[in-house]
Structures are given as C-alpha cells and as structure tokens.
Design a protein around this motif. Sequence first.
Motif, PDB file in Angstrom:
ATOM      1  N   UNK A  28     -15.168  17.818  15.115  1.00  0.00           N
ATOM      2  CA  UNK A  28     -15.733  18.226  13.831  1.00  0.00           C
ATOM      3  C   UNK A  28     -16.966  17.401  13.461  1.00  0.00           C
ATOM      4  N   UNK A  29     -17.003  16.147  13.916  1.00  0.00           N
ATOM      5  CA  UNK A  29     -18.008  15.232  13.399  1.00  0.00           C
ATOM      6  C   UNK A  29     -18.969  14.715  14.481  1.00  0.00           C
ATOM      7  N   UNK A  30     -18.458  13.898  15.443  1.00  0.00           N
ATOM      8  CA  UNK A  30     -19.337  13.275  16.442  1.00  0.00           C
ATOM      9  C   UNK A  30     -20.173  14.324  17.171  1.00  0.00           C
ATOM     10  N   UNK A  31     -19.494  15.367  17.633  1.00  0.00           N
ATOM     11  CA  UNK A  31     -20.201  16.421  18.370  1.00  0.00           C
ATOM     12  C   UNK A  31     -20.185  17.721  17.557  1.00  0.00           C
ATOM     13  N   UNK A  32     -20.302  17.557  16.250  1.00  0.00           N
ATOM     14  CA  UNK A  32     -20.231  18.698  15.335  1.00  0.00           C
ATOM     15  C   UNK A  32     -21.245  19.787  15.647  1.00  0.00           C
ATOM     16  N   UNK A  33     -22.377  19.376  16.237  1.00  0.00           N
ATOM     17  CA  UNK A  33     -23.403  20.366  16.582  1.00  0.00           C
ATOM     18  C   UNK A  33     -22.974  21.250  17.758  1.00  0.00           C
ATOM     19  N   UNK A  34     -21.904  20.840  18.468  1.00  0.00           N
ATOM     20  CA  UNK A  34     -21.446  21.640  19.612  1.00  0.00           C
ATOM     21  C   UNK A  34     -19.958  21.973  19.458  1.00  0.00           C
ATOM     22  N   UNK A  35     -19.525  22.031  18.215  1.00  0.00           N
ATOM     23  CA  UNK A  35     -18.125  22.235  17.884  1.00  0.00           C
ATOM     24  C   UNK A  35     -17.484  23.420  18.611  1.00  0.00           C
ATOM     25  N   UNK A  36     -16.230  23.239  19.071  1.00  0.00           N
ATOM     26  CA  UNK A  36     -15.492  24.399  19.585  1.00  0.00           C
ATOM     27  C   UNK A  36     -14.507  24.848  18.508  1.00  0.00           C
ATOM     28  N   UNK A  37     -14.364  26.165  18.372  1.00  0.00           N
ATOM     29  CA  UNK A  37     -13.467  26.667  17.324  1.00  0.00           C
ATOM     30  C   UNK A  37     -12.522  27.733  17.879  1.00  0.00           C
ATOM     31  N   UNK A  38     -11.492  28.030  17.122  1.00  0.00           N
ATOM     32  CA  UNK A  38     -10.560  29.114  17.460  1.00  0.00           C
ATOM     33  C   UNK A  38      -9.769  28.838  18.724  1.00  0.00           C
TER      34      UNK A  38
END
Length: 369
Positions: free
Chosen positions: A296-306
């Motif tokens: 959510x935070x450190x790599x928030x720009x590449x977040x995986x979801x679902x």
Amino acid sequence: MKVVVVIPTYNERENIRVLLTELDKAFGTAKKYSISYLVVDDTSPDGTAQVVETFRKTHKDVFIISGKKEGLGKALLRGMTQAFEHMDADVVLQIDADLSHDPTVAPRLLSAIDNGATFAVGSRYIPGGAIPGNWGLIRKIYSIIGNSIVRFGLWHIDVRDWTGGYRAYTKKFYLATHREMEKYSGYVFQIAFLHKSIHHGAIVKEIPFHFTDRLYGHSKIAPAEYIFNIYKYIAVSRFQEITSWSFFKFGVVGTIGFIINTVVLELMVRAGLHPAAGSATGAELAIISNFLLNNAWTFGDRKVIGKKMIPKFLQFNITSLGALIIQTVSVWVGTVLFGKSAYFVSYIIGVGVGLVWNYIMYSRVIWKK
Ligand code: GDD
Ligand code: MN
C-alpha cells in the motif's frame, strides 16, 4: 522515422571519410528512414573538420558542429541537442569515428528501434559479438571484468554491454535526462546515459557486433580516470537508490514487522506456548503486515489489488524465506568458523544481507515496475 547519426571526432582525419562512405553504403538500400549525419568535432588539430567540409560538398546529408574539447560525454550531449532540438531527429544513432564499430551493423540497430525497442545497444558481450581477438589476455580480462563490474554493480544483469558507444535511441531519453547528463563529461557518459534511460523505461535490445581496433590514430581514453569515474558513478547512484524515499519506507515497514514479531512471541510465551510456535506465528504475522504495508505504501505506485494479491503474497512468503535462509546460514557459518560466541555478529551480518536481499527482491521482483 528521422535518424541523425552522431559521430564524435577528435583527430579522426584518416577515418571519418571512410566511415561516412561505409555508413552510406550500409544504409544504401534501407531508404525506409530519413538519415543524416552529424559530425561533432572538437576543433581537432589534425584538420578533421576540413576533411568533413570537403566531403559535404558532394554529400548534402552531412553536417558538422565544432566546439572546444571538453570530453567525449560533452561532445555526445552536444550532438544529441543539435540532432533532437534542431534537426528534428526521432532517433539518434551514435557511432565512433575510428571504424571500431562495424558500419554494416548500423541498420540492425535501427531495425531494433523499428521493431519496438527504444534503446538499441551494439554489444560485444552477447553471442555473435566480440572484442578484438588480437587483444592480449590482460586487456581482454580487463574489458570483460570492467563491464561485469558495471553490470552487477548497478544490478541490471540483463544488459551485457554497458561501456560501448555504438547505440541508437529515441528522443524520449534525451528529453528526460539531458540536464543531469551535463555532469558526465568523459567516457562514463555512456554508462550513465544507458542507466538513466533504463530508469526512464527504456526497452533495451542488444545487437551483437565485432569490435575491432582502430586502424589510424590512437584512443583518447584515460584509463585511470575512466575507472575512477566508473566506480564513482556506481557508488553514488547505488547510494542514492538505497537512501531513496522507498528505502526509508521499507525500513519503517520492516521495523513495524519486527515489533509485531517480537510482541507476538512474548505474548505467546507468557501464555504458556512453546517459543518455536510463538516465533513462527509472530514471523508470519510480521510477513503479512510487511506485505500489506509495502504494497500500500512503499511500492504504492505499483500496488497489486484484488485476486492478484494472492499469488503475490505467496511469492512474498517465498522471498521472505530467502532472507530467513540467508540469516540462518550466516549464523551457522559464523558459529562453525568462529565458535558459538560469535553468533551475534554473524546474526547481525545475516540480518543486514537479508535486508538487502529483501529490498532487491521487493523492488525488482515482487513490485517490479
Ligand atoms: N568530439 C570529441 N571530443 N570526440 C571525442 C573525444 C572528445 O573529447 N574523445 C573521443 N572522441 C571520439 C573519438 O574521436 C572516437 O570517434 C570516439 O570518440 C571514441 O574515442 P576513442 O578514443 O576511439 O575511444 P576508445 O576506442 O578507447 O573507446 C571505446 O571504448 C569505450 C569504452 O568501452 C569507444 O567505443 C567508446 O565509445 C567507449 O565508451
Ligand atoms: Mn576507438
């Protein structure tokens, strides 16, 4: 596609005419692109510019700019500025003037760009490529090791030839990097430009070629200064990466994980459970926390979801196991070599190496750009 072939020259009177003629021949049938040539001369005392001026009388696609000698990097940057900003180039193809770079390979660099690459690299270190067979063993080793130091030092092991000057690239990377590229006036420019372009999303394609020794004149490279600049570049850019904002967040997340791990262990032991069970539960809870917070935070720009989070989480567990193995092996080796009392030092070393492992895995594998 408008291509400007940028040729830096310093005392290349004997070579430049042959090179221009050979390039013209090589592109002869490939009239697919609009091609012009830009010689970037640093007022060579041997009269390179006069030779080019004479050649220009019969070749309207040849241009020359002259400046004062400030090093290869400065010359290349000046060439790019002229090509991209004043000659309307989409692509620059750079080539040494001394015939070390086989001109017949140039169309292949352009095809690579035509086929989707954005940064084509002439490569001596992939199958089909070569460094001169007549080089002595020491010089060969030097060249191979030098390149490996860059490749592994910058940790972009997928690219083999970092130091060469035979390349074609699109305008995007010039626009994105030209301000910072001012700093690299010498041969280290080649490494820095490729590295920064990769950070700006370059799609690199290596094209093999045989590097040959120059026939006329001599190399302008200053080995000691060059090697120093290479180490400096690797050290500075790696340090910046490591102390980057994302590394700071990674540290904060790791600290939270460590606290969770420790608190759970303590609580479970106090509740009368076996420490091994407490440690395992704590570790897994920390892994879950690390995964969610890094995502959510450190790599928030590449977040995986679902749904994609499930395989990612499994992958994350496996890499965390990697850090655990590193730590365990380190403690084990330390105690075998230096006795039981050395366990703490080897534990700290193991944790340190494990952290580096984790950060590389997270940024390069799990949350790969
Ligand atoms: N304008 C200008 N100004 N041109 C320069 C300068 C300079 O200060 N220094 C070198 N050049 C030109 C040379 O005239 C030649 O066309 C090209 O840049 C490469 O220079 P060489 O002196 O022939 O270098 P090298 O053969 O030792 O270096 C090779 O290996 C390096 C490291 O792998 C080249 O392939 C380099 O491009 C490469 O970085
Ligand atoms: Mn050369």
